[in-house]
Design a protein around this motif. Structure first.
Motif, short mmCIF file in Angstrom:
data_model
loop_
_atom_site.label_atom_id
_atom_site.label_comp_id
_atom_site.label_asym_id
_atom_site.label_seq_id
_atom_site.Cartn_x
_atom_site.Cartn_y
_atom_site.Cartn_z
N ASP A 1 0.84 -1.21 0.00
CA ASP A 1 0.00 0.00 0.00
C ASP A 1 0.87 1.25 0.00
O ASP A 1 0.43 2.31 -0.47
CB ASP A 1 -0.91 0.01 1.24
CG ASP A 1 -1.92 -1.12 1.20
OD1 ASP A 1 -2.89 -1.01 0.43
OD2 ASP A 1 -1.72 -2.11 1.92
N CYS A 2 2.07 1.14 0.53
CA CYS A 2 2.97 2.28 0.62
C CYS A 2 4.41 1.77 0.59
O CYS A 2 4.72 0.74 1.19
CB CYS A 2 2.71 3.06 1.91
SG CYS A 2 3.84 4.44 2.21
N HIS B 1 3.89 1.65 -7.83
CA HIS B 1 3.02 2.82 -7.98
C HIS B 1 1.84 2.52 -8.91
O HIS B 1 0.71 2.93 -8.64
CB HIS B 1 3.83 4.01 -8.52
CG HIS B 1 3.08 5.30 -8.55
ND1 HIS B 1 2.55 5.83 -9.71
CD2 HIS B 1 2.73 6.16 -7.55
CE1 HIS B 1 1.94 6.96 -9.43
NE2 HIS B 1 2.03 7.18 -8.14
N ARG C 1 1.44 4.19 -2.54
CA ARG C 1 1.95 5.54 -2.28
C ARG C 1 3.47 5.42 -2.17
O ARG C 1 3.99 4.53 -1.50
CB ARG C 1 1.36 6.06 -0.97
CG ARG C 1 1.88 7.41 -0.54
CD ARG C 1 1.35 7.74 0.86
NE ARG C 1 -0.09 7.78 0.89
CZ ARG C 1 -0.82 7.87 2.01
NH1 ARG C 1 -0.21 7.90 3.19
NH2 ARG C 1 -2.12 7.89 1.96
N GLN D 1 -0.44 14.21 -4.53
CA GLN D 1 -1.24 13.00 -4.70
C GLN D 1 -0.57 11.84 -3.95
O GLN D 1 -0.40 11.90 -2.75
CB GLN D 1 -1.47 12.72 -6.18
CG GLN D 1 -2.25 13.83 -6.87
CD GLN D 1 -2.52 13.56 -8.32
OE1 GLN D 1 -2.69 12.43 -8.75
NE2 GLN D 1 -2.57 14.62 -9.12
N THR D 2 -0.17 10.79 -4.65
CA THR D 2 0.41 9.62 -3.96
C THR D 2 1.94 9.62 -3.98
O THR D 2 2.56 8.59 -3.74
CB THR D 2 -0.10 8.31 -4.60
OG1 THR D 2 0.20 8.33 -6.00
CG2 THR D 2 -1.60 8.15 -4.39
#
Length: 317
Positions: free
Chosen positions: A70-71, A99, A104, A155-156
């Motif tokens: 997720d990150c 990505h 993120r 954004q991310t």
């Protein structure tokens, strides 16, 4: 369960990797079981991760693992060198795939160079260590770099500034994933403020000397000695150029107008006076060439991010 991977580039400073992991582990320990994150250390290195200073890290996952995170937090790469900077293509492609899969991407300090190498930062806001800003803009001119910022979030794609700013950006991640209460607990445990937003008060003016213009080098040499009384007009006259020619040539060589350069030099001297003496603000302003104290205060805050009195308070230990 949501997951965060910390990517350790080869030669990374140890704290840029261990620091975020430790803070995230603290957050996990203080969170409800249902909100805890799965944490992983990843690297392209197949054996122990070689960190700056000869330290090594183990217990990591290779980039051939197919996990979608997720990150991804990207550790710093140490002081980059424009002439020899290169990145493992597999690492760059892995970041792009992460990505594309929805992750993120969060860079720590000079990890922004690795993030920028993916091309994902082109046209996006970013920050990195203020001392590396000049090298960064030369390598990645399409990135909207703002080295005054401690953290940027486009954004991310998130970036943090200097080495210790891993704390600031990790706290933002903790706030996002765990909530305000856990973020405040972690901030108290690691003794950091929740409101650091700017690198300005930490920045020092580093004159651009990489250019080949000998006349402008002469002007810069003069400014090192005569910064109190020098003016743009007198500097131009000193090298037998019209004011217009001089301004254009100076900015082309240094990236700053002569006035911006002169103001930066004076403010650096003012910062030293404020940090190492009890001299009043008015006297400091006068000592660096400004009779108008109000203008000096305004200029100082614009360049440093805090007022002269606030800077003095924060500079004393």
């Amino acid at each position: 369960m949501k997951s965060i991977a910390v990517l350790a580039p080869k030669g990374c400073p140890l704290t840029s990797v261990s620091g975020p992991l430790e803070m995230l582990m603290l957050a996990n320990a203080r969170s409800e079981r249902t909100r805890r994150l799965e944490l992983a250390l990843v690297s392209a290195d197949t054996a122990a991760i070689a960190c700056q200073g000869g330290f090594q890290l183990q217990g990591h996952i290779g980039l051939d693992d197919q996990t979608q995170y997720d990150c991804v937090v990207i550790g710093a790469i140490g002081p980059p060198n424009k002439e020899s900077l290169s990145f493992d293509p597999a690492t760059v492609q892995w970041l792009i795939r992460q990505h594309q899969g929805g992750a993120r991407l969060v860079s720590i300090c000079t990890g922004a160079f690795l993030l920028a190498a993916t091309g994902l930062l082109d046209g996006r806001r970013a920050t990195t260590h203020w001392a590396m800003a000049s090298v960064f803009t030369q390598l990645y001119p399409l990135v909207l770099l703002d080295p005054a910022q401690m953290v940027t979030m486009d954004q991310t794609l998130w970036c943090s500034g200097g080495a210790s700013s891993y704390q600031d950006i990790t706290l933002l991640l903790i706030r996002d994933y765990y909530g305000d209460a856990v973020a405040e607990q972690v901030a108290k445990l690691v003794l950091i403020d929740l409101d650091r937003t700017s690198q300005l008060k930490y920045m020092h003016f580093i004159p651009a000397r990489q250019h080949q213009d000998e006349i402008i080098h002469q002007v810069q040499n003069r400014l090192e000695e005569d910064w109190r009384s020098a003016s743009v007009v007198s500097l131009a006259e000193g090298v037998h150029l019209s004011e217009r020619q001089f301004k254009r040539r100076f900015k082309q060589a240094t990236g700053l107008s002569p006035l911006e350069y002169l103001q930066a030099v004076r403010i650096e001297h003012a910062k030293r006076a404020l940090a190492h003496s009890q001299t009043g603000i008015e006297q400091v302003a006068l000592s660096v060439g400004y009779e108008d104290v109000r203008f000096f205060r305004k200029l100082f805050k614009r360049q440093v991010g805090v007022s002269p009195s606030e800077f003095r308070d924060k500079s004393r230990f």
